[in-house]
Design an enzyme around this catalytic site. Sequence first.
Site, mmCIF file in Angstrom:
data_model
loop_
_atom_site.group_PDB
_atom_site.id
_atom_site.type_symbol
_atom_site.label_atom_id
_atom_site.label_comp_id
_atom_site.label_asym_id
_atom_site.label_seq_id
_atom_site.Cartn_x
_atom_site.Cartn_y
_atom_site.Cartn_z
ATOM 1 C CB CYS A 1 -0.873 -0.025 1.254
ATOM 2 S SG CYS A 1 -1.958 1.399 1.411
ATOM 3 C CG HIS B 1 -5.647 -2.561 -0.952
ATOM 4 N ND1 HIS B 1 -4.592 -3.082 -0.216
ATOM 5 C CD2 HIS B 1 -5.424 -1.214 -0.993
ATOM 6 C CE1 HIS B 1 -3.795 -2.095 0.163
ATOM 7 N NE2 HIS B 1 -4.275 -0.952 -0.305
ATOM 8 C CD GLU B 2 -6.827 1.139 -3.842
ATOM 9 O OE1 GLU B 2 -6.961 2.163 -3.140
ATOM 10 O OE2 GLU B 2 -5.718 0.611 -4.034
ATOM 11 C CG HIS C 1 -7.312 2.801 1.359
ATOM 12 N ND1 HIS C 1 -6.413 3.053 2.370
ATOM 13 C CD2 HIS C 1 -6.618 2.138 0.397
ATOM 14 C CE1 HIS C 1 -5.221 2.556 2.031
ATOM 15 N NE2 HIS C 1 -5.320 1.988 0.843
HETATM 16 ZN ZN ZN Z 1 -3.701 1.039 -0.059
#
Ligand code: ZN
Length: 190
Positions: A101, A143-144, A147
């Site tokens: 990341c 993953h995004e 966030h």
């Molecule tokens: Zn990330």
Amino acid sequence: MIREIIEIGNPILRKSNSDVEIEKIQSEYIKKIIQDLLDTRSHENGAGIAAPQIGENVNIFIVEVNDNPRYPYKPNIPLTIAINPTLQETTKETFYNYEGCLSVPNLRGIVHRYTEINFSYYDELGNYHVKELKGITAGTFQHEFDHLKGLLFTDRISDPKSLVTWNSFQKFHKEAFIEHVKKVVAKFGS
Ligand code: ZN
């Protein structure tokens, strides 16, 4: 404009993020955030980047993989600008992913991601899309999306011993992981 990447430990990454009002998707303010995400992602060679990573607590992320030098084994993903996304797994099956990341410099670790998801979002013109995503590509979107929920991949590491530096990954884990990725891509087509 290339923006500074907000790093792990900065409370901005843990805050809640607001939806963009649909009628404001094409406002100058949102256009600027999207442009800065595009500029910053390509500068840093990320596979994706989410708005809180450049200090903007709104529900926007972008994903684009085009022969990425940081993740050379990742299947290409056309540019997706995802505004107010929703994500739902459609299976309980997972695969292991060695994630990195931009907000967690020089560290990678194993996270389990769902192999199939339903993903919806508005694009930069305000058009609504629903997609089924699979395999490594589905992992990148998870993953995004995390966030936007204030989560980092480090929160999802089940075995802290899987944490490695970028250098150690190249030396000790890359080869086996690439073989694993090939199998995931062969099974799910991405
Ligand atoms: Zn990330």
